[in-house]
Design a protein around this motif. Structure first.
Motif, PDB file in Angstrom:
ATOM      1  N   MET A 199      52.133  16.499 -15.525  1.00 41.94           N
ATOM      2  CA  MET A 199      52.979  16.824 -14.386  1.00 41.94           C
ATOM      3  C   MET A 199      53.003  18.343 -14.118  1.00 41.94           C
ATOM      4  SD  MET A 199      54.442  14.259 -12.782  1.00 41.94           S
ATOM      5  CE  MET A 199      52.843  13.444 -12.882  1.00 41.94           C
TER       6      MET A 199
ATOM      7  N   THR B 273      60.548   8.586 -15.640  1.00 44.46           N
ATOM      8  CA  THR B 273      59.459   7.605 -15.651  1.00 44.46           C
ATOM      9  C   THR B 273      58.728   7.607 -16.991  1.00 44.46           C
ATOM     10  OG1 THR B 273      59.155   7.872 -13.262  1.00 44.46           O
ATOM     11  CG2 THR B 273      57.333   6.887 -14.503  1.00 44.46           C
TER      12      THR B 273
ATOM     13  N   PHE C  29      51.037  11.049 -19.109  1.00 45.96           N
ATOM     14  CA  PHE C  29      51.552  11.128 -17.747  1.00 45.96           C
ATOM     15  C   PHE C  29      52.508  12.315 -17.606  1.00 45.96           C
ATOM     16  CE2 PHE C  29      55.275  10.131 -15.096  1.00 45.96           C
ATOM     17  CZ  PHE C  29      54.681  10.038 -13.844  1.00 45.96           C
ATOM     18  N   GLU C  30      53.425  12.458 -18.552  1.00 46.95           N
ATOM     19  CA  GLU C  30      54.392  13.560 -18.469  1.00 46.95           C
ATOM     20  C   GLU C  30      53.731  14.912 -18.710  1.00 46.95           C
ATOM     21  OE1 GLU C  30      58.695  12.211 -19.589  1.00 46.95           O
ATOM     22  OE2 GLU C  30      57.391  11.717 -21.279  1.00 46.95           O
TER      23      GLU C  30
ATOM     24  N   ARG D 110      56.141  20.185 -22.903  1.00 42.63           N
ATOM     25  CA  ARG D 110      54.724  19.834 -22.734  1.00 42.63           C
ATOM     26  C   ARG D 110      54.017  19.760 -24.090  1.00 42.63           C
ATOM     27  NH1 ARG D 110      53.133  19.911 -17.510  1.00 42.63           N
ATOM     28  NH2 ARG D 110      54.633  20.857 -16.082  1.00 42.63           N
TER      29      ARG D 110
ATOM     30  N   ILE E  41      58.513  20.316 -14.959  1.00 48.60           N
ATOM     31  CA  ILE E  41      58.361  18.863 -14.902  1.00 48.60           C
ATOM     32  C   ILE E  41      59.495  18.264 -14.071  1.00 48.60           C
ATOM     33  CG2 ILE E  41      58.216  16.748 -16.261  1.00 48.60           C
ATOM     34  CD1 ILE E  41      57.300  18.495 -18.620  1.00 48.60           C
TER      35      ILE E  41
ATOM     36  N   ALA F  73      59.812  12.442 -13.031  1.00 48.25           N
ATOM     37  CA  ALA F  73      58.699  12.249 -13.948  1.00 48.25           C
ATOM     38  C   ALA F  73      59.201  12.107 -15.382  1.00 48.25           C
ATOM     39  CB  ALA F  73      57.721  13.417 -13.841  1.00 48.25           C
TER      40      ALA F  73
END
Length: 446
Positions: A345, A356, A341-342, A422, A349, A353
Motif C-alpha cells: 500500500m 482489509t 497486500f498491506e 511495513r 497506509i 487497507a
C-alpha cells in the motif's frame, strides 16, 4: 454416536477461556496511550504492560499442563478462572504503571492455568474425532476472534475509563464458575513436576525478552542489554539441557521428534509473533501517527472480528472435509497474501487497507489455528495431551512476547510508525513463507 454428558457446556466454557486468554493480550493495546497519559511510562514500560502478561503466560504454560494432568483439567481450569477475575479487579484499580505491570503478571499466571486445561477438557469431552474437530474449531474461534475483538473492546471502553478494559473480564469468569457443576469431569494422572526446569525457563524467558526490550532505550551494545541477552540465552540453554536429564521433564524433548509437533510448534510461534507484533504497532500507528482516537482505532478491527469468527467456523468444515494438512496450507497462504497486500500500500497506509489486511490475515489464522491444534492432539497419545497442548500454547505465547518486544524495538529505530508497520508486514510474510515451505517438506518426507 455417543455424546458425553456435559460435552456442550464443557466446550463452550473452554471457548470462553480461550477468548479471555487471547483478548487480554490485545485489549490493552488500544488503551496504552490513555493509560500512559494518566500513569506515565516510556515505550519500554508500555511493552512491559503487554509482555508482563505474555511472559508469565508463556513461561508457566508447561507447568500448568502438568498440573492439569496431575490434579485434573477441570480443577485447574476453575482455579485459573477465579484467579483471572481477582487479577482483573486488581488491574482496574492500579495506581501506577508498576502496579499495573504486577497485575498483568498475575493475569498471565491465571491464563497459563486455564488455557492448556481448556484444551484438555475439549479432548476429554469430545473423544469422537468429528465432534472434536468442531469443538476445536469453536475453541479456536474463541481465541482467534478475541485477537480482533480485543482492540475493538479496548476502543469502546477506554473513552469511558481505561480500567474497564480489565473489569470486562470479570463477567466472563463468573459465567465459567456458574456453569462449573456441568463441566465434564477430568481424570487425574500421577505426574511429577520439574521445578528446576520451570525455574530455568521462567528466568531465561524473562531475561531474554527484557534484553530485547532494552535494545530500544539503551542500544544493542549497552552492557546491561548484552548482559540480559547473554544471561537469557545461557539460562534457556541450561533449561534445554536439563530436560534431557530429569526423569519427568516439563518439555519432553522426544515430542520435538514428532513431525506433526514440529510443524504445529513452528506455526504457533510464528503466527502469534506476527499477529501480536502487528497489533501492537498498528494501534500506535492509528493513534499516534494518524491521530485517531481510541474508539475510532478500535473500530478498525471490527471487520476482522467478524471475518475471524466466520473463518473459524468455516475451518471446522474444511478440516472435516479435507483434513488438517490442507487447512494449514490454505490458511498460511491466505495470511501471506494479507501481509503482502498491506506492505504494498502507498504511504501512509490507508485506514481501509489496514482494516482489509487485518481481516485477510485474521481469516487465514482462523483456518490455521484449530487445524494446528488438531495436529498436536493427533500426534500424541492420551496421556500426553496436557503437556503437548501446553507446549503448543507455550510456543504461541513466547512468539507473542518476543513479537511485541522485537517490533517495539524496530519502531524506536525507524523514522515513522508507517515504516515500522511495513517492516512488520514484510517480515511476517517472509516468516510465513518459511513455515509454509517447512510444512510442505516435512509432510512430504513422511
Amino acid at each position: 454416536m455417543t455424546v458425553k454428558p456435559g460435552a456442550a457446556i464443557t466446550t463452550a466454557a473452554a471457548a470462553v477461556a480461550s477468548f479471555l486468554s487471547g483478548m487480554d493480550v490485545l485489549i490493552v493495546n488500544v488503551a496504552l496511550p490513555t493509560i500512559t497519559a494518566e500513569l506515565g511510562g516510556s515505550m519500554a514500560v508500555q511493552q512491559w504492560v503487554v509482555d508482563g502478561y505474555t511472559l508469565l503466560f508463556a513461561a508457566l504454560l508447561l507447568l500448568a499442563g502438568s498440573l492439569a494432568d496431575r490434579f485434573g483439567a477441570k480443577r485447574v481450569f476453575l482455579i485459573g478462572a477465579s484467579l483471572f477475575a481477582a487479577a482483573s479487579l486488581f488491574c482496574s484499580f492500579a495506581w501506577s504503571m508498576g502496579a499495573l505491570v504486577a497485575g498483568r503478571c498475575v493475569l498471565g499466571v491465571a491464563s497459563a492455568l486455564i488455557l492448556p486445561a481448556s484444551m484438555s477438557l475439549i479432548n476429554e469431552a469430545n473423544p469422537e474425532s468429528h465432534r472434536r474437530a468442531w469443538a476445536l474449531a469453536l475453541w479456536g474461534a474463541g481465541g482467534a476472534s478475541a485477537s480482533a475483538v480485543g482492540p475493538l473492546l479496548g476502543g469502546l471502553l477506554t473513552p469511558i475509563h481505561w480500567s474497564l478494559v480489565f473489569t470486562v473480564n470479570i463477567p466472563f469468569c463468573l459465567l465459567i464458575l456458574v456453569v462449573a457443576p456441568r463441566i465434564h469431569a477430568s481424570p487425574r494422572r500421577p505426574v511429577r513436576f520439574d521445578w528446576v526446569g520451570q525455574t530455568l525457563a521462567l528466568a531465561g524467558l524473562a531475561t531474554f525478552v527484557a534484553g530485547i526490550i532494552e535494545v530500544g532505550p539503551l542500544g544493542l551494545l549497552h552492557p546491561a542489554t548484552l548482559a540480559l541477552l547473554l544471561c537469557g540465552v545461557l539460562l534457556l540453554v541450561a533449561f534445554a539441557a536439563s530436560q534431557a536429564k530429569v526423569d519427568a521433564p516439563m518439555m519432553p524433548l522426544g515430542l520435538f521428534r514428532v513431525r506433526g509437533m514440529q510443524v504445529a510448534l513452528q506455526i504457533g510461534f510464528i503466527m502469534i509473533f506476527n499477529w501480536y507484533g502487528m497489533v501492537f504497532i498498528c494501534t500506535m500507528f492509528l493513534q499516534n501517527q494518524l491521530g485517531m482516537g481510541a474508539f475510532a482505532a478500535g473500530l478498525v478491527f471490527v471487520p476482522s472480528a467478524f471475518v475471524t469468527i466466520a473463518g473459524n467456523l468455516a475451518g471446522g468444515r474444511i478440516i472435516t472435509a479435507l483434513g488438517s494438512k490442507f487447512s494449514i496450507t490454505l490458511g498460511l497462504a491466505i495470511m501471506i497474501a494479507g501481509f503482502l497486500f498491506e506492505f504494498l500500500m502507498p504511504a501512509p497506509i490507508p485506514v481501509w487497507a489496514v482494516a482489509t489486511g487485518l481481516s485477510v490475515v485474521g481469516f487465514g489464522a482462523a483456518i490455521t489455528t484449530p487445524a494446528a491444534a488438531g495436529v498436536v492432539l493427533a500426534s500424541v497419545d492420551g496421556s500426553q495431551t496436557g503437556i503437548a497442548s501446553a507446549m503448543f500454547n507455550t510456543f504461541r505465547q513466547v512468539g507473542g512476547a518476543i513479537g511485541v518486544a522485537v517490533f517495539g524495538v524496530v519502531a524506536t529505530f525507524l523514522p515513522s510508525l508507517d515504516a515500522a508497520l511495513r517492516v512488520v508486514f514484510l517480515a511476517s510474510a517472509l516468516l510465513l513463507v518459511y513455515v509454509l515451505a517447512f510444512e510442505s517438506l516435512r509432510w512430504r518426507a513422511r
